[in-house]
Design a protein around this motif. Structure first.
Motif, mmCIF file in Angstrom:
data_model
loop_
_atom_site.group_PDB
_atom_site.id
_atom_site.type_symbol
_atom_site.label_atom_id
_atom_site.label_comp_id
_atom_site.label_asym_id
_atom_site.label_seq_id
_atom_site.Cartn_x
_atom_site.Cartn_y
_atom_site.Cartn_z
ATOM 1 N N GLU A 72 45.858 48.427 -26.222
ATOM 2 C CA GLU A 72 46.275 49.484 -25.312
ATOM 3 C C GLU A 72 47.256 50.432 -26.000
ATOM 4 O O GLU A 72 48.015 50.042 -26.885
ATOM 5 C CB GLU A 72 46.955 48.887 -24.068
ATOM 6 N N ASN A 73 47.234 51.701 -25.582
ATOM 7 C CA ASN A 73 48.172 52.718 -26.075
ATOM 8 C C ASN A 73 48.188 52.829 -27.595
ATOM 9 O O ASN A 73 49.245 53.005 -28.218
ATOM 10 C CB ASN A 73 49.593 52.426 -25.562
ATOM 11 N N LEU A 74 47.013 52.713 -28.202
ATOM 12 C CA LEU A 74 46.913 52.830 -29.652
ATOM 13 C C LEU A 74 46.996 54.287 -30.080
ATOM 14 O O LEU A 74 46.748 55.197 -29.287
ATOM 15 C CB LEU A 74 45.593 52.226 -30.130
ATOM 16 N N PRO A 75 47.331 54.543 -31.347
ATOM 17 C CA PRO A 75 47.280 55.916 -31.850
ATOM 18 C C PRO A 75 45.861 56.462 -31.738
ATOM 19 O O PRO A 75 44.894 55.696 -31.611
ATOM 20 C CB PRO A 75 47.691 55.777 -33.320
ATOM 21 N N GLN A 76 45.733 57.790 -31.807
ATOM 22 C CA GLN A 76 44.389 58.356 -31.780
ATOM 23 C C GLN A 76 43.598 57.866 -32.982
ATOM 24 O O GLN A 76 44.151 57.408 -33.983
ATOM 25 C CB GLN A 76 44.448 59.879 -31.759
ATOM 26 N N HIS A 77 42.281 57.930 -32.894
ATOM 27 C CA HIS A 77 41.430 57.451 -33.975
ATOM 28 C C HIS A 77 41.566 58.324 -35.215
ATOM 29 O O HIS A 77 41.917 59.501 -35.120
ATOM 30 C CB HIS A 77 39.967 57.449 -33.519
ATOM 31 N N PRO A 78 41.257 57.770 -36.392
ATOM 32 C CA PRO A 78 41.191 58.613 -37.595
ATOM 33 C C PRO A 78 40.156 59.725 -37.400
ATOM 34 O O PRO A 78 39.171 59.557 -36.675
ATOM 35 C CB PRO A 78 40.743 57.640 -38.696
ATOM 36 N N ASN A 79 40.394 60.848 -38.058
ATOM 37 C CA ASN A 79 39.452 61.956 -37.962
ATOM 38 C C ASN A 79 38.062 61.524 -38.423
ATOM 39 O O ASN A 79 37.922 60.847 -39.436
ATOM 40 C CB ASN A 79 39.927 63.132 -38.830
ATOM 41 N N SER A 80 37.042 61.909 -37.661
ATOM 42 C CA SER A 80 35.631 61.700 -38.048
ATOM 43 C C SER A 80 35.314 60.246 -38.375
ATOM 44 O O SER A 80 34.435 59.957 -39.195
ATOM 45 C CB SER A 80 35.277 62.589 -39.253
ATOM 46 N N TYR A 81 36.001 59.311 -37.719
ATOM 47 C CA TYR A 81 35.858 57.921 -38.140
ATOM 48 C C TYR A 81 34.444 57.374 -37.942
ATOM 49 O O TYR A 81 33.986 56.545 -38.738
ATOM 50 C CB TYR A 81 36.897 57.041 -37.447
ATOM 51 N N GLN A 82 33.748 57.857 -36.921
ATOM 52 C CA GLN A 82 32.383 57.375 -36.727
ATOM 53 C C GLN A 82 31.466 57.858 -37.848
ATOM 54 O O GLN A 82 30.646 57.097 -38.368
ATOM 55 C CB GLN A 82 31.844 57.839 -35.363
ATOM 56 N N GLN A 83 31.623 59.131 -38.234
ATOM 57 C CA GLN A 83 30.810 59.661 -39.336
ATOM 58 C C GLN A 83 31.164 58.994 -40.660
ATOM 59 O O GLN A 83 30.294 58.783 -41.520
ATOM 60 C CB GLN A 83 31.001 61.181 -39.447
ATOM 61 N N ILE A 84 32.445 58.657 -40.826
ATOM 62 C CA ILE A 84 32.862 57.969 -42.054
ATOM 63 C C ILE A 84 32.224 56.582 -42.120
ATOM 64 O O ILE A 84 31.719 56.160 -43.170
ATOM 65 C CB ILE A 84 34.401 57.888 -42.122
ATOM 66 N N ARG A 85 32.193 55.871 -41.003
ATOM 67 C CA ARG A 85 31.536 54.562 -40.976
ATOM 68 C C ARG A 85 30.048 54.708 -41.312
ATOM 69 O O ARG A 85 29.489 53.908 -42.078
ATOM 70 C CB ARG A 85 31.715 53.893 -39.614
ATOM 71 N N GLN A 86 29.409 55.720 -40.746
ATOM 72 C CA GLN A 86 27.990 55.948 -41.012
ATOM 73 C C GLN A 86 27.756 56.252 -42.494
ATOM 74 O O GLN A 86 26.783 55.781 -43.095
ATOM 75 C CB GLN A 86 27.483 57.119 -40.158
#
Length: 382
Positions: free
Chosen positions: A340-354
């Protein structure tokens, strides 16, 4: 007599020395306010202000009272061009020692500072590569003419050149897990050099390429002097996260444990599934290890985590005393803290994983843009 305005470039490497050597530097950042608040050059002796470029198109006279009369002034923008324009205006006011950041924040994001961690037994060496503008940390183990890189970044030429300078051939590239904040260079470097690329198999279920399976208790030998990298399965940040003990003295903890925080379990959308693994790794698996191990993480979140020479490290026993993420003894409270209340996600993290799965192949410029900004891999990076 007319005086020609003079201003000079300052490289990311030079700025890094100001940060690490704690030398004073004043920065005028002319990016927009949102970008500045999200991510900027920081340091104990770095002072900065933000005035967007579009406010300075008619001149810099209105901000001269905010800029110190003496000392070096560095103008910073995203790519370089805007900072050169503003630096020229500052120089025309008669202000001495005006600089602009060569390559802009894009160059700052990509610069790697090699830091020697230690001499290993039988003549080996261990180096940490500090990506100071993004908080990423990579490693190189060198022994008897061979080298292994761990959590290799996409700027693979840096690792290749460094190994060559040390008279070593890179035989192994290893990822502690499938990264979501930056694009791995491990597979690319291995393919270029004919090295072996290692990846935890539980993180590799969707990859489109061949790899060597990095299983628990795997031992990778570097050189003839038996500098062993021993794998320790340590899930929680990802289901396949794997740590390494190098030379029986150093714990490369990946994104599981940092100097001032712990890894977040949510970047694959499975926080509720992985939170138990994270707690077990930190509160049980790591507890079985020697407190004398020196923890070397894959990231840092704050500039305060950089120690002497820029090295990021801490004794495991000290972290169990001082790291807040290792001192949440109530399991329900721990679950709330990491979900809960985590920092925002890294930029473009889904595309980076892909990209790291081999499913998409962005261009170099696209990869650079995807990685802009801080890493945000820890639960306390706010």
């Amino acid at each position: 007599m007319t005086t020609t305005a003079t201003y000079q470039p300052m490289t990311a490497k030079e700025v890094t020395r100001y940060v690490l050597d704690k030398q004073p530097l004043f920065i005028l950042d002319v990016r927009n306010e949102g970008d500045y608040n999200d991510w900027r050059i920081e340091g104990e002796t770095i002072e900065s202000i933000n005035v967007p470029y579009f406010e300075l198109l008619e001149g810099v006279e209105g901000i001269m009272d905010r800029i110190p009369a003496e000392g070096k002034v560095l103008v910073v923008c995203a790519k370089e061009g805007s900072s050169m324009f503003v630096a020229e205006q500052l120089a025309e006011t008669g202000r001495a020692e005006v600089f602009y950041l060569q390559g802009g924040m894009k160059a700052w994001s990509e610069y790697l500072e090699p830091v020697k961690v230690a001499d290993l037994k039988d003549g080996g060496e261990l180096y940490q590569f500090v990506r100071i503008g993004k908080g990423c940390l990579s490693y190189m183990v060198i022994s008897n003419g061979e080298a292994a890189t761990i959590d290799t970044l996409r700027m693979t030429d840096v690792f290749e050149q460094f190994a060559a300078e040390k008279g070593a051939t890179i035989k192994h590239t290893i990822d502690t897990h499938l990264h979501a904040d930056h694009i791995s260079g491990g597979r690319q470097l291995a393919e270029k050099l004919g090295a072996t690329y290692w990846l935890p198999p539980k993180d590799a279920g969707e990859v489109t390429f061949e790899y060597a399976a990095l299983n628990d208790a795997e031992e990778i030998t570097v050189g003839d002097t038996q500098i062993k990298i021993q794998a320790i399965y340590s899930p929680g940040h990802t289901i396949g996260s794997t740590s390494f003990v190098v030379d029986d003295r150093y714990l490369l903890s990946g994104d599981i444990l940092f100097v001032e925080s712990i890894g977040r379990p949510d970047l694959a959308g499975l926080a509720e599934d992985w939170v138990g693994d994270l707690r077990n790794t930190l509160y049980n698996r790591y507890k079985e290890l020697s407190e004398e191990l020196v923890v070397l993480p894959a990231h840092f979140g704050k500039i305060t985590e950089l120690g002497e020479g820029g090295k990021v490290s801490a004794r495991l026993g000290d972290l169990y005393q001082n790291n807040p993420g290792l001192n949440i003894h109530d399991e329900a409270e721990f679950r709330r803290a990491v979900t809960e209340n985590l920092p925002q996600h890294p930029n473009s993290y889904q595309q980076i994983r892909q990209t790291n799965m081999g499913k998409i192949a962005p261009t170099s410029d696209e990869q650079r843009e995807m990685e802009i900004g801080p890493n945000r891999c820890a639960i306390h990076d706010k």
